[in-house]
Design an enzyme around this catalytic site. Structure first.
Site, PDB file in Angstrom:
ATOM      1  N   HIS A 214      -3.094   8.340 -14.469  1.00  0.00           N
ATOM      2  CA  HIS A 214      -3.139   7.679 -13.162  1.00  0.00           C
ATOM      3  C   HIS A 214      -3.787   8.525 -12.073  1.00  0.00           C
ATOM      4  CE1 HIS A 214       0.333  10.217 -12.320  1.00  0.00           C
ATOM      5  NE2 HIS A 214       0.129   9.969 -11.048  1.00  0.00           N
TER       6      HIS A 214
HETATM    7  C1  UD1 Z   1       1.151   8.388  -5.839  1.00  0.00           C
HETATM    8  C2  UD1 Z   1       1.130   9.872  -5.493  1.00  0.00           C
HETATM    9  C3  UD1 Z   1       0.957  10.689  -6.777  1.00  0.00           C
HETATM   10  C4  UD1 Z   1       1.990  10.311  -7.809  1.00  0.00           C
HETATM   11  C5  UD1 Z   1       1.899   8.819  -8.056  1.00  0.00           C
HETATM   12  C6  UD1 Z   1       2.888   8.364  -9.080  1.00  0.00           C
HETATM   13  C7  UD1 Z   1       0.200  10.484  -3.289  1.00  0.00           C
HETATM   14  C8  UD1 Z   1      -0.957  11.120  -2.632  1.00  0.00           C
HETATM   15  N1  UD1 Z   1       0.045  10.207  -4.595  1.00  0.00           N
HETATM   16  O1  UD1 Z   1      -0.136   8.070  -6.348  1.00  0.00           O
HETATM   17  O2  UD1 Z   1       1.110  12.054  -6.468  1.00  0.00           O
HETATM   18  O3  UD1 Z   1       1.737  11.017  -9.010  1.00  0.00           O
HETATM   19  O4  UD1 Z   1       2.150   8.159  -6.813  1.00  0.00           O
HETATM   20  O5  UD1 Z   1       2.834   7.000  -9.253  1.00  0.00           O
HETATM   21  O6  UD1 Z   1       1.196  10.251  -2.651  1.00  0.00           O
HETATM   22  N2  UD1 Z   1       0.346   0.108  -6.186  1.00  0.00           N
HETATM   23  C9  UD1 Z   1       0.983  -1.041  -6.596  1.00  0.00           C
HETATM   24  N3  UD1 Z   1       2.354  -1.055  -6.540  1.00  0.00           N
HETATM   25  C10 UD1 Z   1       3.080  -0.015  -6.094  1.00  0.00           C
HETATM   26  C11 UD1 Z   1       2.402   1.137  -5.659  1.00  0.00           C
HETATM   27  C12 UD1 Z   1       1.048   1.190  -5.722  1.00  0.00           C
HETATM   28  O7  UD1 Z   1       0.378  -1.986  -7.016  1.00  0.00           O
HETATM   29  O8  UD1 Z   1       4.317  -0.107  -6.081  1.00  0.00           O
HETATM   30  C13 UD1 Z   1      -1.129   0.151  -6.262  1.00  0.00           C
HETATM   31  C14 UD1 Z   1      -1.815  -0.097  -4.943  1.00  0.00           C
HETATM   32  O9  UD1 Z   1      -2.934  -0.872  -5.173  1.00  0.00           O
HETATM   33  C15 UD1 Z   1      -2.247   1.280  -4.505  1.00  0.00           C
HETATM   34  C16 UD1 Z   1      -2.445   2.017  -5.819  1.00  0.00           C
HETATM   35  O10 UD1 Z   1      -1.510   1.434  -6.728  1.00  0.00           O
HETATM   36  O11 UD1 Z   1      -3.393   1.263  -3.723  1.00  0.00           O
HETATM   37  C17 UD1 Z   1      -2.180   3.485  -5.701  1.00  0.00           C
HETATM   38  O12 UD1 Z   1      -0.904   3.735  -5.079  1.00  0.00           O
HETATM   39  P1  UD1 Z   1      -0.691   4.978  -4.093  1.00  0.00           P
HETATM   40  O13 UD1 Z   1       0.721   5.036  -3.629  1.00  0.00           O
HETATM   41  O14 UD1 Z   1      -1.778   5.006  -3.088  1.00  0.00           O
HETATM   42  O15 UD1 Z   1      -0.977   6.237  -4.985  1.00  0.00           O
HETATM   43  P2  UD1 Z   1      -0.605   6.524  -6.490  1.00  0.00           P
HETATM   44  O16 UD1 Z   1      -1.847   6.526  -7.287  1.00  0.00           O
HETATM   45  O17 UD1 Z   1       0.542   5.694  -6.979  1.00  0.00           O
END
Ligand code: UD1
Length: 379
Positions: A214
């Site tokens: 991820h």
């Molecule tokens: C975040 C953390 C990362 C951690 C990871 C675990 C930061 C900088 N990054 O990254 O360190 O390893 O979480 O999961 O804080 N999304 C959903 N549902 C959710 C959450 C996210 O669909 O519940 C999608 C959204 O489109 C979002 C993308 O996933 O834009 C990424 O989510 P985001 O919280 O920005 O970062 P992660 O890649 O999850």
């Protein structure tokens, strides 16, 4: 030991890897009758990224839900900052406990430290001192800045001293407490084993690879993601590959113009905490870019290959079951390294656990909060 805190301990979690770190701390505070508030920033909000994990872990209900959701780093960080400030003003905590390296961690630490004089709140960082040395990772920026802002550094392993020294952080009170994630792992392992997830998915016990990807550096790069999926498909020709897919990865795979990118892989939704533990415990090997999986597989004794340029958790290599893939990765190279990982011996739980990864870290964290005098008392 000074054991009277003027205000509650405010414990912050926002994203999936935070929940298994805060729950043992919340339970320990409750066990000792110490006033606390649990803040969930809502950085992760999908049921499978948040609610399922919290219920698996037996978490208390959050006292504050900030509902920040997804966004650019600036938007997400700014929303947490705006929404945590009134919570701090209302509850005037003695400690703000932040964990790990996600955007919510830095955002809350930054707001709290600026209210320190006014409200008397201090910041404690759990998982302090880890460094990948890779400034392009958002998590590295969050780690370095959160440590710098903190009043108390609580480290998971004894190897962080040089990192703190290099950044001039040895002045900040520092206590080695061990790895709090392992408190959750050891508490939940019997229930996880009872789930028998591999059997339910039709996978042979100790006869499949568990893969998770991820990190933006792997999945947001349209050249790298196909290479990694190619390697996993190659392995899947001879051994099942279970691939729970993070929402970020699912979106990137959908955007890839590669027919059959996931062919032959056992793709599932993100797993709950116990399901994931069951999947790791039943695997012959793990392939990952997650920090948590590197640590958990080490304690479970499962050989792990980490597909990243470097790790902020080198102790999982020097004292655990983790090895780093060659970098930059090629499809043949990663496939071969997964095969080498499969040839390594599987150990028993705890055979190679680093010091302090013993299920008692939350107690040491709470001891440290109580024992660290307020600067006014120290003067
Ligand atoms: C975040 C953390 C990362 C951690 C990871 C675990 C930061 C900088 N990054 O990254 O360190 O390893 O979480 O999961 O804080 N999304 C959903 N549902 C959710 C959450 C996210 O669909 O519940 C999608 C959204 O489109 C979002 C993308 O996933 O834009 C990424 O989510 P985001 O919280 O920005 O970062 P992660 O890649 O999850």
């Amino acid at each position: 030991m000074s054991s009277v805190l003027a205000g509650p301990v405010l414990v912050v979690a926002g994203a999936r890897p935070n929940f298994m770190k805060v729950v043992p701390i919340l339970h320990e505070l409750d066990r000792r009758g110490i006033s606390r508030r649990f803040v969930h920033t809502g950085q992760h909000y999908d049921v499978r990224m948040s609610a399922t994990l919290l219920s698996d872990l037996g978490a208390p209900a959050p006292d504050e839900l900030l509902d920040v959701g997804s966004g650019t780093h600036a938007v997400q960080t700014a929303r947490v900052m705006e929404r945590i400030e009134p919570v701090l003003r209302t509850h005037r905590p003695s400690w703000v406990v932040v964990v790990g390296d996600v955007n919510s961690t830095l955002a809350c630490a930054l707001v709290a430290v600026k209210l320190r004089e006014e409200l008397g709140c201090r910041v404690a960082h759990v998982e302090a001192g880890l460094r990948s040395g890779d400034w392009s990772m958002p998590e590295e920026i969050n780690r370095v800045l959160t440590d710098r802002l903190s009043d108390l550094l609580l480290s998971p392993s004894r190897d962080v001293g040089p990192n703190l020294e290099r950044e001039g952080l040895l002045e900040i009170p520092h206590v080695f407490v061990g790895n709090v994630m392992i408190d959750s792992l050891l508490a939940q392992l019997p229930a996880a084993r009872a789930l028998a997830l591999p059997t339910r998915l039709g996978l042979p016990m100790h006869g499949y690879v568990l893969a998770t990807l991820h990190r933006p550096s792997n999945v947001d790069d349209p050249a790298r993601l196909p290479i990694l999926l190619d390697a996993l498909r190659g392995v899947a020709r001879t051994m099942p590959v279970l691939f729970p897919m993070h929402p970020r990865t699912r979106a990137r795979v959908a955007a890839l113009d590669v027919a059959g990118a996931l062919d032959g892989l056992t793709v599932v939704e993100p797993l709950g905490y116990r399901e994931m533990l069951s999947a790791m415990d039943g695997a012959r090997a793990c392939v990952t870019d997650s920090g948590g999986v590197q640590e958990e597989s080490t304690v479970l004794g499962v050989p792990c290959l980490t597909v990243r340029a470097q790790t902020e958790r080198p102790i999982t290599v020097t004292e655990g079951t983790n090895r780093m893939a060659s970098w930059p990765p090629t499809a043949d190279g990663v496939r071969r390294e997964i095969e080498e990982t499969l040839a390594r011996e599987r150990l028993k739980v705890g055979d190679r656990a680093p010091e302090g990864w013993d299920g008692r870290t939350a107690a040491r964290i709470v001891d440290a909060l109580l024992a660290t005098p307020h600067p006014a008392e120290r003067a």
